[in-house]
Each structure stands twice: as C-alpha cells, then as structure tokens.
Design a protein around this motif. Sequence first.
Motif, PDB file in Angstrom:
ATOM      1  N   PHE A  60     -38.143  35.333  63.500  1.00  0.00           N
ATOM      2  CA  PHE A  60     -38.725  35.816  64.749  1.00  0.00           C
ATOM      3  C   PHE A  60     -40.037  36.522  64.464  1.00  0.00           C
ATOM      4  N   CYS A  61     -40.931  36.477  65.413  1.00  0.00           N
ATOM      5  CA  CYS A  61     -42.225  37.139  65.257  1.00  0.00           C
ATOM      6  C   CYS A  61     -42.038  38.660  65.334  1.00  0.00           C
ATOM      7  N   MET A  62     -42.250  39.309  64.233  1.00  0.00           N
ATOM      8  CA  MET A  62     -42.197  40.774  64.142  1.00  0.00           C
ATOM      9  C   MET A  62     -43.312  41.207  63.202  1.00  0.00           C
ATOM     10  N   SER A  63     -44.529  40.786  63.520  1.00  0.00           N
ATOM     11  CA  SER A  63     -45.650  40.917  62.594  1.00  0.00           C
ATOM     12  C   SER A  63     -45.972  42.345  62.171  1.00  0.00           C
ATOM     13  N   GLU A  64     -45.539  43.314  62.929  1.00  0.00           N
ATOM     14  CA  GLU A  64     -45.805  44.705  62.557  1.00  0.00           C
ATOM     15  C   GLU A  64     -44.954  45.159  61.378  1.00  0.00           C
ATOM     16  N   VAL A  65     -43.795  44.514  61.175  1.00  0.00           N
ATOM     17  CA  VAL A  65     -42.881  44.979  60.129  1.00  0.00           C
ATOM     18  C   VAL A  65     -42.460  43.904  59.134  1.00  0.00           C
ATOM     19  N   ALA A  66     -42.687  42.621  59.455  1.00  0.00           N
ATOM     20  CA  ALA A  66     -42.222  41.553  58.568  1.00  0.00           C
ATOM     21  C   ALA A  66     -43.099  40.322  58.726  1.00  0.00           C
ATOM     22  N   LYS A  67     -43.027  39.462  57.726  1.00  0.00           N
ATOM     23  CA  LYS A  67     -43.734  38.182  57.765  1.00  0.00           C
ATOM     24  C   LYS A  67     -42.792  37.116  58.310  1.00  0.00           C
ATOM     25  N   SER A  68     -43.369  36.086  58.893  1.00  0.00           N
ATOM     26  CA  SER A  68     -42.565  34.956  59.350  1.00  0.00           C
ATOM     27  C   SER A  68     -42.052  34.196  58.145  1.00  0.00           C
ATOM     28  N   TYR A  69     -40.808  33.687  58.261  1.00  0.00           N
ATOM     29  CA  TYR A  69     -40.250  32.899  57.165  1.00  0.00           C
ATOM     30  C   TYR A  69     -40.940  31.553  57.110  1.00  0.00           C
ATOM     31  N   ILE A  70     -41.560  31.289  55.989  1.00  0.00           N
ATOM     32  CA  ILE A  70     -42.134  29.981  55.683  1.00  0.00           C
ATOM     33  C   ILE A  70     -41.733  29.695  54.243  1.00  0.00           C
ATOM     34  N   HIS A  71     -41.078  28.586  54.047  1.00  0.00           N
ATOM     35  CA  HIS A  71     -40.520  28.264  52.732  1.00  0.00           C
ATOM     36  C   HIS A  71     -41.559  28.413  51.617  1.00  0.00           C
ATOM     37  N   ARG A  72     -42.709  27.821  51.765  1.00  0.00           N
ATOM     38  CA  ARG A  72     -43.732  27.859  50.714  1.00  0.00           C
ATOM     39  C   ARG A  72     -44.199  29.287  50.451  1.00  0.00           C
ATOM     40  N   ARG A  73     -44.267  30.092  51.487  1.00  0.00           N
ATOM     41  CA  ARG A  73     -44.656  31.495  51.308  1.00  0.00           C
ATOM     42  C   ARG A  73     -43.600  32.219  50.473  1.00  0.00           C
ATOM     43  N   SER A  74     -42.331  31.956  50.753  1.00  0.00           N
ATOM     44  CA  SER A  74     -41.256  32.588  49.981  1.00  0.00           C
ATOM     45  C   SER A  74     -41.368  32.236  48.511  1.00  0.00           C
ATOM     46  N   VAL A  75     -41.585  30.973  48.224  1.00  0.00           N
ATOM     47  CA  VAL A  75     -41.695  30.526  46.838  1.00  0.00           C
ATOM     48  C   VAL A  75     -42.894  31.191  46.159  1.00  0.00           C
ATOM     49  N   ARG A  76     -44.013  31.289  46.861  1.00  0.00           N
ATOM     50  CA  ARG A  76     -45.195  31.949  46.302  1.00  0.00           C
ATOM     51  C   ARG A  76     -44.909  33.404  45.952  1.00  0.00           C
ATOM     52  N   HIS A  77     -44.232  34.108  46.854  1.00  0.00           N
ATOM     53  CA  HIS A  77     -43.912  35.516  46.598  1.00  0.00           C
ATOM     54  C   HIS A  77     -42.983  35.655  45.395  1.00  0.00           C
ATOM     55  N   LEU A  78     -42.019  34.763  45.276  1.00  0.00           N
ATOM     56  CA  LEU A  78     -41.119  34.807  44.126  1.00  0.00           C
ATOM     57  C   LEU A  78     -41.878  34.577  42.823  1.00  0.00           C
ATOM     58  N   LYS A  79     -42.815  33.635  42.825  1.00  0.00           N
ATOM     59  CA  LYS A  79     -43.617  33.366  41.627  1.00  0.00           C
ATOM     60  C   LYS A  79     -44.455  34.577  41.240  1.00  0.00           C
ATOM     61  N   LYS A  80     -44.799  35.398  42.214  1.00  0.00           N
ATOM     62  CA  LYS A  80     -45.571  36.616  41.933  1.00  0.00           C
ATOM     63  C   LYS A  80     -44.666  37.789  41.548  1.00  0.00           C
ATOM     64  N   GLY A  81     -43.353  37.532  41.458  1.00  0.00           N
ATOM     65  CA  GLY A  81     -42.423  38.572  41.031  1.00  0.00           C
ATOM     66  C   GLY A  81     -41.925  39.479  42.138  1.00  0.00           C
ATOM     67  N   ARG A  82     -42.119  39.074  43.359  1.00  0.00           N
ATOM     68  CA  ARG A  82     -41.642  39.872  44.487  1.00  0.00           C
ATOM     69  C   ARG A  82     -40.221  39.469  44.867  1.00  0.00           C
ATOM     70  N   VAL A  83     -39.494  40.411  45.443  1.00  0.00           N
ATOM     71  CA  VAL A  83     -38.156  40.152  45.966  1.00  0.00           C
ATOM     72  C   VAL A  83     -38.300  39.815  47.440  1.00  0.00           C
ATOM     73  N   ILE A  84     -37.605  38.778  47.870  1.00  0.00           N
ATOM     74  CA  ILE A  84     -37.633  38.386  49.279  1.00  0.00           C
ATOM     75  C   ILE A  84     -36.383  38.931  49.958  1.00  0.00           C
ATOM     76  N   ILE A  85     -36.568  39.581  51.094  1.00  0.00           N
ATOM     77  CA  ILE A  85     -35.462  40.087  51.902  1.00  0.00           C
ATOM     78  C   ILE A  85     -35.493  39.312  53.214  1.00  0.00           C
ATOM     79  N   PHE A  86     -34.434  38.536  53.457  1.00  0.00           N
ATOM     80  CA  PHE A  86     -34.352  37.760  54.688  1.00  0.00           C
ATOM     81  C   PHE A  86     -33.621  38.578  55.739  1.00  0.00           C
TER      82      PHE A  86
END
Length: 162
Positions: A28-54
């Motif tokens: 859901f769009c909650m741009s003030e507190v979270a990013k929209s789920y996009i698969h490629r974005r998640s993978v990019r963040h993981l490659k940068k060593g970030r933890v993804i919280i769904f």
Amino acid sequence: MLATMMNALFLQATMESIGIPTQVQTVFCMSEVAKSYIHRRSVRHLKKGRVIIFAVGTGNPFFTTDTAVALRSSKINEEVVLKAKNVDGVHIDDPRRNPQARVLDTLTYQEVTSKDLSVMNMPSITLCKKNNILVVVFNLNKPSNIEKAIKGEMVGTLIWAT
C-alpha cells in the motif's frame, strides 16, 4: 494491517539503533513511512546489506500477514523469517491455559503440521518449508530478544526442515 505497520516501524527503529540498516516495504502507498514493495528493489537492498521488513500483508483478501512474509521471503530467496510474538516461542500446549506448557527449542516443519501447532497458517509454513526458510519464533516483549534474534543467537523456537 495497520498494527503490522506499527510493528514494522518499531522493528526498524530497533534494528537501526543497533546499526543494522533496514527498509520497510508495503503493497500500500505509505510513502511517508515505507517504500512500495517492488521485487527488484528488495533484491537491490539485500545486495547492499540491508534488512527488508515486509508490512501490511499482500493487499489481497483471505491472505494473512504471515502468508505475505513467507511469499515475499521466498521470492527474494531469504534464509530466515523472524516471527515476533507475545510468548517465548512455540509451546507444546497453550501457555495461557496450561502454565506448565514448555517452550520447544526446535521443531521441524513436519512436526508443526502433524501436531497442528498454531505458529503460522499452513500456507505460510508450506512456503517456508518448500523454500527452506528458517522460522524463528520469539517473545517480542523481552528486552534484547529482537537484537538476539537478528544476530542469530538462540532465542525462542527455531523451525526448520530437519
């Protein structure tokens, strides 16, 4: 679903306070507190060593937040799902009805399904099993449990394939 977003933001703040970079994502769009789920974005963040919280589920009726986490985790080839609850882990019996119910240190997915333990719903357990994702169930209310779970220390119950 709003409660899961609040929990996700709490978890994010806790993780970042101990130096772990995170990204909260939602369908859901909650741009003030979270990013929209996009698969490629998640993978990019993981490659940068970030933890993804769904947070907030899949956005579809009849699917729980557990299903969303198991689904997203399997899509990004995640290794571990942390399941924070208000009990110390998976008990052999309901600890509210039976104060003597002991916490199990480890369980297999087979034991969860055969004993019909109410850890997560069956589609979630099945997805985790199929994708060999470990599930750690721990008490959110105990100080330092989140940090211990994140660091891979033994806390709560570990659910795995064998």
